[in-house]
Design an enzyme around this catalytic site. Structure first.
Site, short mmCIF file in Angstrom:
data_model
loop_
_atom_site.label_atom_id
_atom_site.label_comp_id
_atom_site.label_asym_id
_atom_site.label_seq_id
_atom_site.Cartn_x
_atom_site.Cartn_y
_atom_site.Cartn_z
N ASP A 1 0.82 -1.23 0.00
CA ASP A 1 0.00 0.00 0.00
C ASP A 1 0.85 1.28 0.00
O ASP A 1 0.60 2.20 0.79
CB ASP A 1 -0.91 0.04 1.25
CG ASP A 1 -1.71 -1.23 1.45
OD1 ASP A 1 -2.18 -1.79 0.46
OD2 ASP A 1 -1.89 -1.62 2.62
N GLU B 1 -11.34 0.00 -3.58
CA GLU B 1 -10.51 0.55 -2.50
C GLU B 1 -9.31 1.25 -3.12
O GLU B 1 -9.20 1.35 -4.34
CB GLU B 1 -10.05 -0.56 -1.55
CG GLU B 1 -9.16 -1.60 -2.20
CD GLU B 1 -8.78 -2.76 -1.29
OE1 GLU B 1 -9.30 -2.87 -0.17
OE2 GLU B 1 -7.97 -3.59 -1.72
O1 FUB Z 1 -3.28 -3.46 3.55
C1 FUB Z 1 -4.60 -3.73 3.96
C2 FUB Z 1 -5.56 -3.43 2.86
O2 FUB Z 1 -5.29 -4.23 1.73
C3 FUB Z 1 -5.51 -2.02 2.34
O3 FUB Z 1 -6.07 -1.06 3.17
C4 FUB Z 1 -6.22 -2.23 1.05
O4 FUB Z 1 -6.13 -1.16 0.17
C5 FUB Z 1 -5.54 -3.49 0.55
O5 FUB Z 1 -4.33 -3.21 -0.07
#
Ligand code: FUB
Length: 323
Positions: free
Chosen positions: A17, A222
């Protein structure tokens, strides 16, 4: 045999991320710090049991781990799952934004403040009022305004919100209904709170219609990120269960954004999550895959690749592996 487009930037720990920024002329990235917390896999991502953050910077082939920047034990309101963070700079201070689950089991977004890009950061005692879900990305516009974009489906809990109110009875819309949009709010002058009510962003198709919830190849899941290129706002994001990094373009930081295409095809591992930054005249995509752990979903590694635009401002799609 597939050859990765890029090698892992960090190999002594698992990272994911990445939010990349140029601060004080140096290229920094702010990743999640993946660990194996021993929590069984589920569709809500409970196995992503991260507890702290390190900050890194890059110069040529050298990557520096600047050490521990924030630990969950120093965040009074947070209980678990420190997921994808971001950072911003204003008036000589550095602000670190991060999601975590509070003791009531709901994600909120916190902010911690420091004097240096690499931290350490001191967390505010409470999460940002009115914040929810995951994946904060703070964009500094050319006029000095800062906006936080956020939200994530499934484990990120966005499906349980309508008009900024939570209910476990709210679920993902039906396939023929409009998709849920990411959220945005302008930040207050001190970057510690929202200056306005959180708004939902619309992502439109080529005919001006909102993307539908069943359009899993294009709808927002996301990993929000915003950058500006030639006066246009580029909103990029992950489609989650179809594993694309996509982007949409607008004339305003609030949208509506019109879908334009893919930035990155699916990687090894379930998730990818990215940022886009300009450094010394080139544009870079920071992202992650699970190659370092040979495919373990929650043990990921940050990578970096150059991206290019065509004459229309369209980003050329990257393949994360070469034949
Ligand atoms: O790293 C945890 C979660 O996985 C992140 O918040 C999302 O975007 C995905 O990458």
């Amino acid at each position: 045999m597939l050859k990765p487009l890029s090698p892992p930037l960090v190999t002594h720990m698992y990272t994911a991320d990445p939010s990349a920024h140029v601060f004080e002329g140096r290229l920094y990235f702010y990743p999640s710090h993946d660990i194996d917390a021993g929590i069984p896999f589920d569709d809500l991502g409970s196995h992503f049991g991260m507890e702290d953050y390190h900050v890194f910077s890059v110069e040529g082939d050298e990557v520096i781990d600047h050490g521990l920047a924030l630990h969950i034990k120093d965040v009074p309101w947070a209980e678990k799952q420190m997921w994808a963070p971001d950072a911003a700079h204003k008036d000589g201070k550095y602000y670190f934004f991060f999601p975590a689950k509070a003791k009531d089991g709901l994600f909120r977004i916190g902010v911690a403040v420091g004097d240096r890009p690499e931290g350490p950061f001191k967390a505010q005692p409470e999460a940002i009022p009115g914040s929810y879900s995951i994946d904060p990305a703070v964009f500094e516009d050319e006029d000095g305004a800062y906006y936080m974009y956020f939200g994530g489906l499934w484990g990120g809990q966005l499906q349980h919100y309508r008009n900024n109110a939570y209910s476990p009875d709210y679920l993902e819309p039906e396939a023929h209904e409009n998709a849920l949009g990411p959220r945005v709010a302008k930040m207050s002058d001190d970057l510690l709170s929202f200056a306005e009510e959180v708004r939902e962003i619309k992502i439109l198709d080529e005919n001006g219609n909102e993307l539908k919830a069943g359009d899993h190849d294009r709808r927002f899941f996301e990993a929000a990120w915003v950058h500006k290129y030639k006066g246009k706002y580029y909103f990029s994001y992950s489609t989650g269960n179809t594993h694309y990094l996509c982007y949409a373009i607008a004339d305003s930081p609030y949208g509506p954004f019109t879908y334009r295409g893919r930035i990155l095809n699916p990687v090894i591992g379930w998730t990818t999550h990215h940022s886009i930054v300009e450094h010394e005249g080139k544009w870079y995509l920071f992202y992650h895959d699970s190659t370092l752990s040979e495919g373990v979903t929650h043990l990921r590694c940050v990578k970096k690749a150059e991206i290019t635009y065509d004459e229309n401002g369209d980003i050329q799609t990257l393949n994360p592996y070469l034949e």
